[in-house]
Design an enzyme around this catalytic site. Structure first.
Site, PDB file in Angstrom:
ATOM      1  CB  SER A   6      13.278  -7.364 -66.270  1.00  0.00           C
ATOM      2  OG  SER A   6      12.033  -8.015 -66.119  1.00  0.00           O
ATOM      3  CE1 TYR A  43      12.924  -8.546 -71.859  1.00  0.00           C
ATOM      4  CE2 TYR A  43      12.535  -9.460 -69.674  1.00  0.00           C
ATOM      5  CZ  TYR A  43      12.636  -8.374 -70.516  1.00  0.00           C
ATOM      6  OH  TYR A  43      12.438  -7.101 -70.017  1.00  0.00           O
TER       7      TYR A  43
END
Length: 249
Positions: free
Chosen positions: A131, A144
């Site tokens: 990401s 995350y």
């Protein structure tokens, strides 16, 4: 569509929906034998039937079960992910551990399980769907961001160890992708930022991006397919951003 992946076997985690499903369809279209790995057994079976692949019903949070696994695949796409949004002081420790287990420990165990087969054949492609949060941070996403930063490091170590064996390892770093995971985040982001859901895209998700739209799953899948091919044999230890210019700032 070309058949550059004929004879290759690909395993995609979180393969029943979102980015994973797009990867399954793209890899299958290029000739790969695909394995749809997902905790959603019905979704995995339906997609496997659609593309002529195989379904693998697996709970990647069962890390003890993964520790004894052996994978005979040529391409491994670590894609499965979850999200939890909260300030650090209110972040549930159980949620933190779950995200780290699914998005860092499980990829390590799957890579560990796949490398012996790849080394024996002199070919392998480890593709980690990271990401932009693997190279940038955002508030309220401590687990995350930590998991994705760890995945970046794991991918680089895999590249260094695998190079002499014909195995490459790379990360793909998309911004916000049009998936069920992101759609759920809109609700959570609205709550934590105290704004209406309709304002989340403009005021939270796309503020740093030069291209003001979500990434499409098929765009990520196209890069995955290229990384899986013979053409990408000299690409390893890298992180390919697909974030509309977010990380250019």
């Amino acid at each position: 569509m070309d058949n550059t992946l004929n004879g290759r076997k690909a395993v995609v985690t979180g393969g029943a929906s979102g980015i994973g499903a797009a990867c399954i369809r793209e890899l299958a279209a290029r000739g790969a034998k695909v394995v749809v790995a997902d905790v959603d057994s019905a979704g995995a079976a339906a997609l496997a039937d659609e593309v002529g692949g195989t379904a693998w019903s697996v709970d990647l949070l069962d890390v003890d079960g993964l520790a004894t696994l052996s994978l005979d695949c040529d391409i491994l796409v670590n894609n499965a992910g979850i999200q939890s949004i909260s300030p650090i002081e209110a972040f549930d420790p159980a949620d933190f551990r779950r995200i780290i287990a699914l998005m860092l420990e499980a990829p390590f165990l799957l890579i560990r399980a796949a490398l012996p087969h790849m080394y024996a054949n002199g070919f392998g492609r480890i593709i980690n769907v990271s990401s932009v949060h693997g190279i940038r941070a955002s508030p309220f996403k401590s687990a995350y961001v930590s998991a994705k930063h760890g995945l970046e490091g794991l991918s680089k170590v895999t590249a260094l160890e695998g190079g002499e064996h014909g195995v490459t390892s790379n990360c793909i770093n998309p911004g916000y992708v049009r998936t069920p995971l992101v759609e759920k985040q809109i609700v959570d982001q609205a709550k934590v930022h105290g704004i209406p859901e309709a304002e989340v895209l403009a005021k939270v998700m796309l503020t740093e991006s030069a291209v003001k739209r979500l990434v499409e799953p098929e765009e990520v899948a196209s890069l995955v397919a290229w990384m899986a091919s013979d053409h990408a044999g000299m690409v390893t230890g890298s992180s390919y951003v697909m974030d509309g210019g977010w990380s250019a700032r």
